[in-house]
Design a protein around this motif. Sequence first.
Motif, PDB file in Angstrom:
ATOM      1  N   ASP A 145       0.825  -1.212   0.000  1.00 41.44           N
ATOM      2  CA  ASP A 145       0.000   0.000   0.000  1.00 41.44           C
ATOM      3  C   ASP A 145       0.855   1.256   0.000  1.00 41.44           C
ATOM      4  OD1 ASP A 145      -2.359  -1.452   0.033  1.00 41.44           O
ATOM      5  OD2 ASP A 145      -2.491  -1.466   2.224  1.00 41.44           O
ATOM      6  N   GLY A 190       0.069   1.482  -3.801  1.00 41.78           N
ATOM      7  CA  GLY A 190      -1.245   2.108  -3.781  1.00 41.78           C
ATOM      8  C   GLY A 190      -1.193   3.620  -3.635  1.00 41.78           C
ATOM      9  N   ALA A 245      -7.437   3.659  -8.768  1.00 43.40           N
ATOM     10  CA  ALA A 245      -6.730   3.749  -7.488  1.00 43.40           C
ATOM     11  C   ALA A 245      -7.708   3.833  -6.320  1.00 43.40           C
ATOM     12  CB  ALA A 245      -5.801   4.956  -7.489  1.00 43.40           C
ATOM     13  N   PHE A 270      -9.135   0.512  -5.751  1.00 42.58           N
ATOM     14  CA  PHE A 270      -8.109  -0.293  -5.103  1.00 42.58           C
ATOM     15  C   PHE A 270      -8.116  -0.065  -3.593  1.00 42.58           C
ATOM     16  CE2 PHE A 270      -3.786  -0.724  -3.461  1.00 42.58           C
ATOM     17  CZ  PHE A 270      -3.398  -1.971  -3.929  1.00 42.58           C
ATOM     18  N   VAL A 271      -8.148   1.198  -3.187  1.00 38.27           N
ATOM     19  CA  VAL A 271      -8.154   1.532  -1.763  1.00 38.27           C
ATOM     20  C   VAL A 271      -9.420   1.010  -1.092  1.00 38.27           C
ATOM     21  CG1 VAL A 271      -8.166   3.420  -0.084  1.00 38.27           C
ATOM     22  CG2 VAL A 271      -6.710   3.567  -2.119  1.00 38.27           C
ATOM     23  N   ASN A 315      -9.212  -2.850  -0.828  1.00 35.48           N
ATOM     24  CA  ASN A 315      -8.115  -3.276   0.039  1.00 35.48           C
ATOM     25  C   ASN A 315      -8.450  -3.070   1.512  1.00 35.48           C
ATOM     26  OD1 ASN A 315      -5.566  -4.442   0.139  1.00 35.48           O
ATOM     27  ND2 ASN A 315      -4.526  -2.481   0.224  1.00 35.48           N
ATOM     28  N   GLN A 323      -7.780  -1.190 -11.851  1.00 35.87           N
ATOM     29  CA  GLN A 323      -7.736  -1.677 -10.472  1.00 35.87           C
ATOM     30  C   GLN A 323      -7.362  -3.153 -10.418  1.00 35.87           C
ATOM     31  OE1 GLN A 323     -11.286  -2.786  -8.680  1.00 35.87           O
ATOM     32  NE2 GLN A 323     -10.570  -2.642  -6.579  1.00 35.87           N
TER      33      GLN A 323
END
Length: 273
Positions: free
Chosen positions: A62, A66, A91, A94-95, A98, A222
């Motif tokens: 991360d 990330g 992005a 993705f966050v 995650n 992603q």
Amino acid sequence: MIGNQERFSTLPIRHDLSPIVFPSLAIAILIAIASVAGIVYRNIVYPTDELRRAFVSNDVVDLFLGMPLLLVSIRLAERGRMIGLLCWLGALFFVLYNYLVYVFAMPFNVAFFLHLALVSLSLYALISLLAGIDANAVRQRLTGSVHERTYGGILAGLELLFLLRAIGVLVHGLTTQALIARTELAVNIADILIIPSWIIGGVFLWQRKELGYVAGLGLLFQASMLFVGLIAFLLLQPFLTDANFKLTDVVAVSAMGLICFIPVARLLRGIRT
């Protein structure tokens, strides 16, 4: 810093995206805080071996994947680059995915609320960004530059397999009363909650619908980020925790990742602005 009149000026948007920059930058800062805390104070943040094996290596990913990708995407979008706009979406996706895993797996400590804040902020920024993009203008600009059926089919088909796997794991655990590790359970719950959006985005892109050109392509970015992150995670895990190195897992994930890496590489060449 680019002037307000010049930021995002050439992008297909409905309104100025500047208000979304602040929460996105806040997300980057929180990722840095959460990741550094997880790495430096791992025994406090992650009180069990299971949590340390699952998240210490991921914190490194991360911090060095990330967060930089989010910041670079925002910068490119500010300069009017279409690729920055789509990567910004990817992005944020993705966050969201995650840290949703963190929220379901973590005990109720200070780090849990930090991860919950990341989920909330990324969801807010993601919805705001999607609402600010002129999807019809994106479709007009990208039609002919992307292989809609190929990319949409890859995204929807691949994620359908992951969704079926997640459902199968949970159903098997319920029917056999087999104990599922807390971190594995968290991953599968996050998959069931998030993967349907990937499938819908892929189907919309296949059908050449407006939202498919925005959400579908953002989700394809992603998916590639997740594969890169997972490969890095598997390589780092033996050095940062007591987990054993599993070459077969690295090879398998790398092979599956090619399904996304190749289309994304072609997509980057196809999108010139």
